[in-house]
Design an enzyme around this catalytic site. Structure first.
Site, mmCIF file in Angstrom:
data_model
loop_
_atom_site.group_PDB
_atom_site.id
_atom_site.type_symbol
_atom_site.label_atom_id
_atom_site.label_comp_id
_atom_site.label_asym_id
_atom_site.label_seq_id
_atom_site.Cartn_x
_atom_site.Cartn_y
_atom_site.Cartn_z
ATOM 1 N N SER A 12 0.838 -1.194 0.000
ATOM 2 C CA SER A 12 0.000 0.000 0.000
ATOM 3 C C SER A 12 0.881 1.254 0.000
ATOM 4 O O SER A 12 1.797 1.365 -0.816
ATOM 5 C CB SER A 12 -0.946 -0.046 1.199
ATOM 6 O OG SER A 12 -1.992 0.886 1.075
ATOM 7 N N ASP B 264 -8.569 -6.500 -5.039
ATOM 8 C CA ASP B 264 -8.209 -5.246 -4.382
ATOM 9 C C ASP B 264 -9.005 -4.098 -4.998
ATOM 10 O O ASP B 264 -8.852 -3.787 -6.180
ATOM 11 C CB ASP B 264 -6.706 -4.993 -4.541
ATOM 12 C CG ASP B 264 -6.189 -3.885 -3.636
ATOM 13 O OD1 ASP B 264 -6.984 -3.012 -3.250
ATOM 14 O OD2 ASP B 264 -4.982 -3.890 -3.337
ATOM 15 N N HIS C 273 -7.829 -5.784 -0.478
ATOM 16 C CA HIS C 273 -6.593 -5.062 -0.210
ATOM 17 C C HIS C 273 -5.903 -5.550 1.067
ATOM 18 O O HIS C 273 -4.673 -5.679 1.109
ATOM 19 C CB HIS C 273 -6.883 -3.560 -0.097
ATOM 20 C CG HIS C 273 -5.662 -2.718 0.097
ATOM 21 N ND1 HIS C 273 -4.689 -2.595 -0.877
ATOM 22 C CD2 HIS C 273 -5.248 -1.951 1.143
ATOM 23 C CE1 HIS C 273 -3.728 -1.790 -0.435
ATOM 24 N NE2 HIS C 273 -4.044 -1.399 0.782
#
Length: 353
Positions: free
Chosen positions: A136, A290, A319
């Site tokens: 991320s 995701d 995610h």
């Protein structure tokens, strides 16, 4: 050996914006011991609301009996700039006023976060980083670092991340900031300012971290007669309250702004030119479901970064899968390390011959 430390930078820290932070402080954890060759360094870049104790939040991948363990590796994880877990952030004391910065804290970028990592690595006398990993916004930091110091990073693992934060991601972040700023206490100059707004922001964020299937499976109602007090509603409230107890609205506001700023091509001609600068052997991992960082963004990275391989993670969790499906990640990252080390041995043998 697990130690928590704090590095205080003696010089003003120059931000990408041209502004400066005096008395920059970076809280960090180290695990294990640096070997004599100094080639066993694993550096972790944490995500949005994470902290420097990677053994706490990435269990299964990092730990005593995990792929990344203190017996074999010297592991470093630094709390990012702007985060409330010990590094300089909006609630830090501004020495010019003797009061917390709050909204007078200078805005910073992901690139600034990566620069802070570089300063800490210099302080620790780490010439080389054997493996740099992040997911991320952690992946965004790792990418920036690998571009700005290509010779220092030997292996790179990028998970659920992108070369430029998307309009979709920025829209999610702005929606969360709107929730925070709609709470009038955000402007009250108090440590708990914006708490109600932060709770709402977390609720919004969760919808991008998980999937439709995750909620349908884990928050399904058994009682068909129910017309109120649904499990999914309780879950959103619980998670919002949970973040409020450990974070603050000011750090969250600044960190989402920093994520929006992510663009590796800025002042580097283009994204393609920037990614070409990465010399590290790279593993790019994308998650099929995701919502926040669609897998197309990771396909793009694998296509543009030379010496890269790609792995598609089919995760039920969306995610957040990179924090949960650690057994699969252990296998794939472990194979990547073995293959890369084997290739390096062959190259070195040819050089000797």
């Amino acid at each position: 050996m697990n130690t928590e430390n704090s590095y205080k930078h003696k010089k003003p820290f120059n931000l990408e914006s041209g502004k400066k932070i005096k008395d920059l402080e970076i809280k960090y954890h180290t695990y294990g011991t640096l070997n004599s060759k100094k080639d066993n360094v694993v550096w972790v870049c944490h995500a949005l609301t994470g902290n420097s104790d990677v053994f706490d939040w990435w269990r299964g991948l990092f730990g005593e009996n995990c792929l990344f363990n203190p017996k074999d590796h010297f592991i470093v994880c630094a709390n990012i700039l702007g985060s409330p877990y010990g590094s300089s952030n909006p609630l830090s004391i501004n020495n010019a006023t003797g009061l917390p910065y709050y909204l007078s804290f200078p805005e910073f970028t992901v690139r600034d976060m990566a620069t802070a990592h570089q300063l800490l690595a210099d302080h620790l006398n780490l010439k080389d980083i054997d493996l740099l990993i992040g997911g991320s916004i952690g992946g965004q930091q790792a990418m920036e670092w690998a571009i700005s110091e290509p010779k220092r990073i030997k292996k790179l693992v990028l998970i659920s991340t992108n070369a430029q934060h998307s309009s979709w991601g920025i829209a999610f972040n702005e929606s969360q900031r709107l929730a925070i700023t709609s709470d009038r206490t955000f402007y009250s100059q108090s440590p708990n300012g914006g708490s109600k707004g932060l709770k709402v922001a977390r609720s919004i964020a969760l919808l991008s971290y998980r999937t439709y299937g995750t909620y349908v499976s884990t928050q399904v109602e058994v009682n068909s007669d129910k017309i109120n007090d649904f499990k999914a509603a309780s879950y959103q409230n619980y998670q919002g309250e949970k973040l409020v107890k450990r974070f603050n609205a000011y750090s969250y506001w600044y960190l989402t702004k920093a994520m929006d700023s992510h663009h590796v091509g800025r002042k580097r001609n283009s994204i393609d030119d920037a990614l070409k600068q990465i010399q590290a052997k790279t593993l790019v991992i994308g998650i099929t479901k995701d919502v926040l960082f669609p897998i197309e963004e990771q396909y793009f990275l694998a296509e543009k970064i030379k010496n890269s391989t790609f792995f598609k993670l089919d995760s039920f969790y969306g995610h957040d899968g990179f924090l949960i499906d650690t057994e699969i990640l252990t296998r794939e990252i472990g194979n990547f390390i073995k293959n890369t080390d084997s290739e390096n041995k062959v190259v070195n043998l040819h050089k000797i011959a």
